[in-house]
Motif scaffolding. Sequence first.
Motif, PDB file in Angstrom:
ATOM      1  N   PRO A 232       0.715 -32.229 -77.263  1.00  0.00           N
ATOM      2  CA  PRO A 232       0.393 -32.096 -75.699  1.00  0.00           C
ATOM      3  C   PRO A 232       1.694 -33.105 -75.177  1.00  0.00           C
ATOM      4  N   LEU A 233       2.732 -32.386 -74.267  1.00  0.00           N
ATOM      5  CA  LEU A 233       3.756 -33.001 -73.938  1.00  0.00           C
ATOM      6  C   LEU A 233       3.975 -32.688 -72.600  1.00  0.00           C
ATOM      7  N   ASP A 234       4.722 -33.554 -71.754  1.00  0.00           N
ATOM      8  CA  ASP A 234       5.107 -33.565 -70.510  1.00  0.00           C
ATOM      9  C   ASP A 234       6.674 -33.300 -70.409  1.00  0.00           C
ATOM     10  N   ILE A 235       7.169 -32.443 -70.161  1.00  0.00           N
ATOM     11  CA  ILE A 235       8.566 -32.005 -70.418  1.00  0.00           C
ATOM     12  C   ILE A 235       9.293 -32.308 -69.206  1.00  0.00           C
ATOM     13  N   THR A 236      10.004 -33.373 -69.120  1.00  0.00           N
ATOM     14  CA  THR A 236      11.011 -33.809 -67.809  1.00  0.00           C
ATOM     15  C   THR A 236      12.372 -33.493 -68.225  1.00  0.00           C
ATOM     16  N   PRO A 237      13.054 -33.553 -67.081  1.00  0.00           N
ATOM     17  CA  PRO A 237      14.487 -33.439 -67.191  1.00  0.00           C
ATOM     18  C   PRO A 237      15.212 -34.170 -68.163  1.00  0.00           C
ATOM     19  N   GLU A 238      14.915 -35.436 -68.231  1.00  0.00           N
ATOM     20  CA  GLU A 238      15.242 -36.568 -69.034  1.00  0.00           C
ATOM     21  C   GLU A 238      14.842 -36.177 -70.829  1.00  0.00           C
ATOM     22  N   LEU A 239      13.670 -35.596 -70.793  1.00  0.00           N
ATOM     23  CA  LEU A 239      13.266 -35.352 -72.148  1.00  0.00           C
ATOM     24  C   LEU A 239      14.205 -34.054 -72.734  1.00  0.00           C
ATOM     25  N   LEU A 240      14.280 -33.125 -71.788  1.00  0.00           N
ATOM     26  CA  LEU A 240      15.279 -32.134 -72.205  1.00  0.00           C
ATOM     27  C   LEU A 240      16.455 -32.274 -72.398  1.00  0.00           C
ATOM     28  N   HIS A 241      17.234 -33.419 -71.829  1.00  0.00           N
ATOM     29  CA  HIS A 241      18.483 -33.996 -72.199  1.00  0.00           C
ATOM     30  C   HIS A 241      18.595 -34.605 -73.373  1.00  0.00           C
ATOM     31  N   SER A 242      17.629 -35.494 -73.597  1.00  0.00           N
ATOM     32  CA  SER A 242      17.515 -35.967 -75.166  1.00  0.00           C
ATOM     33  C   SER A 242      17.366 -35.139 -76.260  1.00  0.00           C
ATOM     34  N   TYR A 243      16.620 -34.202 -75.797  1.00  0.00           N
ATOM     35  CA  TYR A 243      16.416 -32.978 -76.974  1.00  0.00           C
ATOM     36  C   TYR A 243      17.845 -32.220 -77.377  1.00  0.00           C
ATOM     37  N   GLY A 244      18.356 -32.124 -76.346  1.00  0.00           N
ATOM     38  CA  GLY A 244      19.824 -31.483 -76.236  1.00  0.00           C
ATOM     39  C   GLY A 244      20.691 -32.228 -77.076  1.00  0.00           C
ATOM     40  N   GLN A 245      20.685 -33.424 -76.893  1.00  0.00           N
ATOM     41  CA  GLN A 245      21.615 -34.367 -77.824  1.00  0.00           C
ATOM     42  C   GLN A 245      21.204 -34.331 -79.158  1.00  0.00           C
ATOM     43  N   GLN A 246      19.883 -34.395 -79.401  1.00  0.00           N
ATOM     44  CA  GLN A 246      19.348 -34.271 -80.910  1.00  0.00           C
ATOM     45  C   GLN A 246      19.576 -33.098 -81.393  1.00  0.00           C
ATOM     46  N   TRP A 247      19.485 -31.907 -80.648  1.00  0.00           N
ATOM     47  CA  TRP A 247      19.739 -30.749 -81.499  1.00  0.00           C
ATOM     48  C   TRP A 247      21.361 -30.452 -81.978  1.00  0.00           C
ATOM     49  N   GLN A 248      22.427 -30.988 -81.013  1.00  0.00           N
ATOM     50  CA  GLN A 248      23.562 -30.918 -81.449  1.00  0.00           C
ATOM     51  C   GLN A 248      23.850 -31.828 -82.583  1.00  0.00           C
ATOM     52  N   THR A 249      23.090 -33.048 -82.798  1.00  0.00           N
ATOM     53  CA  THR A 249      23.057 -33.891 -83.862  1.00  0.00           C
ATOM     54  C   THR A 249      22.688 -32.798 -85.287  1.00  0.00           C
ATOM     55  N   PHE A 250      21.604 -32.318 -85.013  1.00  0.00           N
ATOM     56  CA  PHE A 250      21.031 -31.475 -86.015  1.00  0.00           C
ATOM     57  C   PHE A 250      22.007 -30.276 -86.697  1.00  0.00           C
ATOM     58  N   LEU A 251      22.796 -29.572 -85.630  1.00  0.00           N
ATOM     59  CA  LEU A 251      23.791 -28.830 -86.182  1.00  0.00           C
ATOM     60  C   LEU A 251      24.944 -29.371 -86.802  1.00  0.00           C
ATOM     61  N   ARG A 252      25.304 -30.464 -86.284  1.00  0.00           N
ATOM     62  CA  ARG A 252      26.367 -31.387 -87.177  1.00  0.00           C
ATOM     63  C   ARG A 252      25.922 -31.575 -88.396  1.00  0.00           C
ATOM     64  N   HIS A 253      24.861 -32.010 -88.599  1.00  0.00           N
ATOM     65  CA  HIS A 253      24.138 -32.450 -90.071  1.00  0.00           C
ATOM     66  C   HIS A 253      24.244 -31.199 -90.794  1.00  0.00           C
ATOM     67  N   CYS A 254      23.853 -30.127 -90.130  1.00  0.00           N
ATOM     68  CA  CYS A 254      23.656 -28.748 -91.013  1.00  0.00           C
ATOM     69  C   CYS A 254      25.083 -28.543 -91.690  1.00  0.00           C
ATOM     70  N   GLU A 255      25.743 -28.385 -90.692  1.00  0.00           N
ATOM     71  CA  GLU A 255      27.405 -28.190 -90.913  1.00  0.00           C
ATOM     72  C   GLU A 255      28.079 -28.811 -92.013  1.00  0.00           C
ATOM     73  N   SER A 256      27.849 -30.270 -91.906  1.00  0.00           N
ATOM     74  CA  SER A 256      28.452 -31.190 -92.816  1.00  0.00           C
ATOM     75  C   SER A 256      27.934 -31.114 -94.183  1.00  0.00           C
ATOM     76  N   ALA A 257      26.473 -30.748 -94.212  1.00  0.00           N
ATOM     77  CA  ALA A 257      25.922 -30.788 -95.683  1.00  0.00           C
ATOM     78  C   ALA A 257      26.410 -29.460 -96.437  1.00  0.00           C
ATOM     79  N   VAL A 258      26.556 -28.451 -95.409  1.00  0.00           N
ATOM     80  CA  VAL A 258      27.067 -27.217 -96.312  1.00  0.00           C
ATOM     81  C   VAL A 258      28.526 -27.580 -96.906  1.00  0.00           C
ATOM     82  N   THR A 259      29.311 -27.728 -95.675  1.00  0.00           N
ATOM     83  CA  THR A 259      30.728 -27.648 -95.981  1.00  0.00           C
ATOM     84  C   THR A 259      31.519 -28.756 -96.907  1.00  0.00           C
ATOM     85  N   SER A 260      30.665 -29.992 -96.754  1.00  0.00           N
ATOM     86  CA  SER A 260      30.848 -31.191 -97.569  1.00  0.00           C
ATOM     87  C   SER A 260      30.514 -30.816 -98.975  1.00  0.00           C
ATOM     88  N   ARG A 261      30.008 -29.898 -99.570  1.00  0.00           N
ATOM     89  CA  ARG A 261      29.473 -29.591-100.762  1.00  0.00           C
ATOM     90  C   ARG A 261      30.278 -28.090-100.977  1.00  0.00           C
TER      91      ARG A 261
END
Length: 289
Positions: A232-261
């Motif tokens: 159960p979750l109360d989704i606020t604009p602040e939470l969506l903003h934080s999620y967006g930042q974490q999502w971009q971190t996730f994408l950068r991690h995936c790209e780095s994990a592949v290209t660095s190898r």
Amino acid sequence: MTTAELFDEPFLRKLEQLRLLAKRLALRGRPGRRRSRRIGDGLEFADHRDYAPGEDVRFIDWSYYARMEKLLLRLFHEHAEGDVCIVLDCSASMADFAYARRLAAALAYVAMGSLERVVIQPFADDLLPPLRTARGREHILSVLNFLRRLAPSGHTQLERCSQRLAQQGQRHGSVLLISDLLDASDDLPRACLHLRQHNDLAVLHLIHPADARPTATGQVVLRQAETDDELPLDITPELLHSYGQQWQTFLRHCESAVTSRGGTYLAAETTTPFEDVILHMLRQANVLS
């Protein structure tokens, strides 16, 4: 879903257009042979790239390290005989699995049209029985029927499955991983090392728009696709903003994990026309010259 429903006539026409375009792009001599950039003992030096822990130290450029105190791996060209292995994530988190199956079918069709052998290797909790084709696009019906029978279920065990695939000792020309990489980002660095053994590796990261840009607000209950756990979750604009930042971190991690190898990373939303993804991925993965 029948083969006709999943791979309808407009889809098959697009496949033929892709094959003809790929044929013009990939005039490269004998079937089943490609000039490959990979770590190995070939005679023709290609390039350097950064060393990643766990890779073969025999190919470290020690003279460069003595000068610059930086570990680089020497890459060589070799003309590699081998098939195209499409590793398809069939875990329950694959929200748009029909899109993933169409991508796999198109990759197989274009590769077979270039007289490559194709292996389709599905996985989730473990490796599932694969499909191995002969050369030639006349075998595409077996590919379509095989993909139609697959359904998403289970957990994403990317590292374990990639290790088992590497332990089989089969030398593929190119390995193409299709996955949403959800619940697999921690496994991805080690999985890339396993999948790159004697292979060119490309990772096609499929992104569902709802994961990239969630629109839900207020009181909701989120369900984990692979475990059925609910939150159960109360989704606020602040939470969506934080999620967006974490999502971009996730994408950068995936790209780095592949290209660095030494792999090729391509992220694509499942709203992207599949023919655009296929041609770009095939060129980047060295399946097309």
